[in-house]
Design a protein around this motif. Structure first.
Motif, PDB file in Angstrom:
ATOM      1  N   SER A  40      48.950  51.335  -3.171  1.00 12.09           N
ATOM      2  CA  SER A  40      48.357  50.292  -2.329  1.00 12.09           C
ATOM      3  C   SER A  40      47.812  49.144  -3.186  1.00 12.09           C
ATOM      4  CB  SER A  40      47.248  50.899  -1.474  1.00 12.09           C
ATOM      5  OG  SER A  40      46.580  49.906  -0.753  1.00 12.09           O
ATOM      6  N   ASP A  41      47.158  49.474  -4.291  1.00 13.44           N
ATOM      7  CA  ASP A  41      46.650  48.451  -5.211  1.00 13.44           C
ATOM      8  C   ASP A  41      47.801  47.634  -5.795  1.00 13.44           C
ATOM      9  OD1 ASP A  41      43.946  49.316  -4.946  1.00 13.44           O
ATOM     10  OD2 ASP A  41      44.351  50.930  -6.379  1.00 13.44           O
ATOM     11  N   ASP A  42      48.878  48.313  -6.098  1.00 13.75           N
ATOM     12  CA  ASP A  42      50.045  47.625  -6.644  1.00 13.75           C
ATOM     13  C   ASP A  42      50.662  46.687  -5.602  1.00 13.75           C
ATOM     14  OD1 ASP A  42      51.770  47.280  -8.966  1.00 13.75           O
ATOM     15  OD2 ASP A  42      53.339  48.189  -7.711  1.00 13.75           O
ATOM     16  N   LYS A  43      50.661  47.106  -4.347  1.00 20.83           N
ATOM     17  CA  LYS A  43      51.171  46.244  -3.274  1.00 20.83           C
ATOM     18  C   LYS A  43      50.300  44.993  -3.124  1.00 20.83           C
ATOM     19  CE  LYS A  43      53.625  49.555  -0.408  1.00 20.83           C
ATOM     20  NZ  LYS A  43      53.715  50.193   0.899  1.00 20.83           N
ATOM     21  N   VAL A  44      48.997  45.167  -3.225  1.00 17.37           N
ATOM     22  CA  VAL A  44      48.080  44.016  -3.143  1.00 17.37           C
ATOM     23  C   VAL A  44      48.398  43.034  -4.266  1.00 17.37           C
ATOM     24  CG1 VAL A  44      45.670  43.307  -3.432  1.00 17.37           C
ATOM     25  CG2 VAL A  44      46.229  45.244  -1.957  1.00 17.37           C
ATOM     26  N   ARG A  45      48.588  43.551  -5.471  1.00 18.72           N
ATOM     27  CA  ARG A  45      48.937  42.722  -6.620  1.00 18.72           C
ATOM     28  C   ARG A  45      50.231  41.959  -6.356  1.00 18.72           C
ATOM     29  NH1 ARG A  45      52.859  42.850  -9.777  1.00 18.72           N
ATOM     30  NH2 ARG A  45      53.540  44.890  -9.072  1.00 18.72           N
ATOM     31  N   HIS A  46      51.236  42.666  -5.902  1.00 15.35           N
ATOM     32  CA  HIS A  46      52.550  42.074  -5.674  1.00 15.35           C
ATOM     33  C   HIS A  46      52.542  41.058  -4.526  1.00 15.35           C
ATOM     34  CE1 HIS A  46      56.883  41.747  -5.599  1.00 15.35           C
ATOM     35  NE2 HIS A  46      56.853  42.003  -4.300  1.00 15.35           N
ATOM     36  N   ILE A  47      51.914  41.406  -3.419  1.00 14.97           N
ATOM     37  CA  ILE A  47      51.870  40.510  -2.255  1.00 14.97           C
ATOM     38  C   ILE A  47      51.093  39.238  -2.585  1.00 14.97           C
ATOM     39  CG2 ILE A  47      50.915  40.263   0.083  1.00 14.97           C
ATOM     40  CD1 ILE A  47      51.763  43.233   0.520  1.00 14.97           C
ATOM     41  N   THR A  48      50.003  39.363  -3.319  1.00 16.92           N
ATOM     42  CA  THR A  48      49.219  38.191  -3.716  1.00 16.92           C
ATOM     43  C   THR A  48      50.067  37.237  -4.550  1.00 16.92           C
ATOM     44  OG1 THR A  48      47.164  39.443  -3.658  1.00 16.92           O
ATOM     45  CG2 THR A  48      47.165  37.422  -4.973  1.00 16.92           C
ATOM     46  N   ALA A  49      50.779  37.764  -5.522  1.00 14.88           N
ATOM     47  CA  ALA A  49      51.645  36.921  -6.360  1.00 14.88           C
ATOM     48  C   ALA A  49      52.766  36.302  -5.532  1.00 14.88           C
ATOM     49  CB  ALA A  49      52.215  37.739  -7.516  1.00 14.88           C
ATOM     50  N   THR A  50      53.325  37.060  -4.605  1.00 11.70           N
ATOM     51  CA  THR A  50      54.412  36.544  -3.765  1.00 11.70           C
ATOM     52  C   THR A  50      53.938  35.401  -2.874  1.00 11.70           C
ATOM     53  OG1 THR A  50      55.499  38.703  -3.790  1.00 11.70           O
ATOM     54  CG2 THR A  50      56.133  37.174  -2.035  1.00 11.70           C
ATOM     55  N   ILE A  51      52.790  35.566  -2.254  1.00  7.71           N
ATOM     56  CA  ILE A  51      52.245  34.494  -1.402  1.00  7.71           C
ATOM     57  C   ILE A  51      51.997  33.238  -2.234  1.00  7.71           C
ATOM     58  CG2 ILE A  51      50.250  33.788  -0.009  1.00  7.71           C
ATOM     59  CD1 ILE A  51      50.063  36.732   0.934  1.00  7.71           C
ATOM     60  N   ALA A  52      51.464  33.405  -3.438  1.00  9.22           N
ATOM     61  CA  ALA A  52      51.231  32.249  -4.313  1.00  9.22           C
ATOM     62  C   ALA A  52      52.546  31.563  -4.669  1.00  9.22           C
ATOM     63  CB  ALA A  52      50.501  32.694  -5.579  1.00  9.22           C
ATOM     64  N   HIS A  53      53.599  32.332  -4.903  1.00  8.96           N
ATOM     65  CA  HIS A  53      54.894  31.738  -5.226  1.00  8.96           C
ATOM     66  C   HIS A  53      55.487  30.992  -4.035  1.00  8.96           C
ATOM     67  CE1 HIS A  53      55.014  34.736  -8.631  1.00  8.96           C
ATOM     68  NE2 HIS A  53      55.171  33.563  -9.215  1.00  8.96           N
ATOM     69  N   VAL A  54      55.345  31.550  -2.849  1.00  8.99           N
ATOM     70  CA  VAL A  54      55.819  30.878  -1.641  1.00  8.99           C
ATOM     71  C   VAL A  54      55.082  29.549  -1.464  1.00  8.99           C
ATOM     72  CG1 VAL A  54      55.872  31.009   0.893  1.00  8.99           C
ATOM     73  CG2 VAL A  54      56.612  32.972  -0.475  1.00  8.99           C
ATOM     74  N   GLN A  55      53.776  29.577  -1.655  1.00  8.94           N
ATOM     75  CA  GLN A  55      52.976  28.356  -1.535  1.00  8.94           C
ATOM     76  C   GLN A  55      53.415  27.309  -2.563  1.00  8.94           C
ATOM     77  OE1 GLN A  55      51.355  26.833   0.487  1.00  8.94           O
ATOM     78  NE2 GLN A  55      49.367  26.089  -0.139  1.00  8.94           N
ATOM     79  N   LEU A  56      53.670  27.742  -3.782  1.00  4.98           N
ATOM     80  CA  LEU A  56      54.111  26.805  -4.816  1.00  4.98           C
ATOM     81  C   LEU A  56      55.477  26.211  -4.466  1.00  4.98           C
ATOM     82  CD1 LEU A  56      53.379  25.537  -7.556  1.00  4.98           C
ATOM     83  CD2 LEU A  56      54.653  27.404  -8.637  1.00  4.98           C
ATOM     84  N   ALA A  57      56.369  27.027  -3.936  1.00  4.03           N
ATOM     85  CA  ALA A  57      57.690  26.523  -3.534  1.00  4.03           C
ATOM     86  C   ALA A  57      57.557  25.481  -2.420  1.00  4.03           C
ATOM     87  CB  ALA A  57      58.582  27.677  -3.086  1.00  4.03           C
ATOM     88  N   ILE A  58      56.727  25.784  -1.418  1.00  2.00           N
ATOM     89  CA  ILE A  58      56.483  24.805  -0.343  1.00  2.00           C
ATOM     90  C   ILE A  58      55.873  23.543  -0.939  1.00  2.00           C
ATOM     91  CG2 ILE A  58      55.149  24.308   1.748  1.00  2.00           C
ATOM     92  CD1 ILE A  58      55.291  27.361   2.352  1.00  2.00           C
ATOM     93  N   GLY A  59      54.941  23.708  -1.860  1.00  2.00           N
ATOM     94  CA  GLY A  59      54.297  22.565  -2.501  1.00  2.00           C
ATOM     95  C   GLY A  59      55.278  21.693  -3.274  1.00  2.00           C
TER      96      GLY A  59
END
Length: 154
Positions: A40-59
């Motif tokens: 679960s901790d690993d999923k939090v790490r991964h999902i957080t990084a993924t959301i940040a990457h999506v935001q950067l791509a939109i940006g």
């Protein structure tokens, strides 16, 4: 298309902030309590990084389609003297890119750490630094650099 990008970028900002704050809280709690790094901790790490990457791509898409930034690039010598143009033309995109790179590094390094304590500590430190940069780089309604509403709509 521009209005949709602005809206998506505005909404995703809150997802980035929420996921980062949760990931930092989770990492600090795990680090300070000495608990095991779970799937679960690993999923939090991964999902957080993924959301940040999506935001950067939109940006980035928004950056190269923004009339504000287009004006900045076409009239650089005049625009650089005006703080809002300078902010969106260079500061915002540069600092947000750095923040997402820090999130990526923190996520990647934490994934490869040997001990659970190292994983939590690595996530906490890298994500906190990235969050501070993000807070500085967001055009809050009260920001001295450039102001935008808390949520942009169509």
């Amino acid at each position: 298309m521009y209005a949709i990008l602005i809206f998506l970028h505005s909404v995703t900002r809150w997802l980035v902030l929420a996921s980062l704050v949760y990931a930092i809280f989770n990492a600090l709690r795990g680090w300070l309590s000495g608990r095991h790094f779970t799937r679960s901790d690993d999923k939090v790490r991964h999902i957080t990084a993924t959301i940040a990457h999506v935001q950067l791509a939109i940006g980035f898409v928004l950056y190269f389609n923004s009339p504000f930034v287009l004006y900045f690039r076409q009239h650089y010598h005049e625009a650089v003297k005006q703080l809002p143009y300078l902010f969106f033309g260079i500061i915002h995109i540069g600092m947000m890119t750095v923040a997402v790179v820090l999130i990526t590094i923190g996520s990647s390094v934490a994934k490869r750490c040997k001990t659970d304590e190292q994983k939590f500590k690595t996530m906490a430190i890298w994500f906190i630094i990235a969050l501070l940069i993000i807070f500085i780089s967001i055009p809050w309604p009260f920001s001295p650099l450039a102001q935008r509403p808390f949520l942009r709509t169509f």
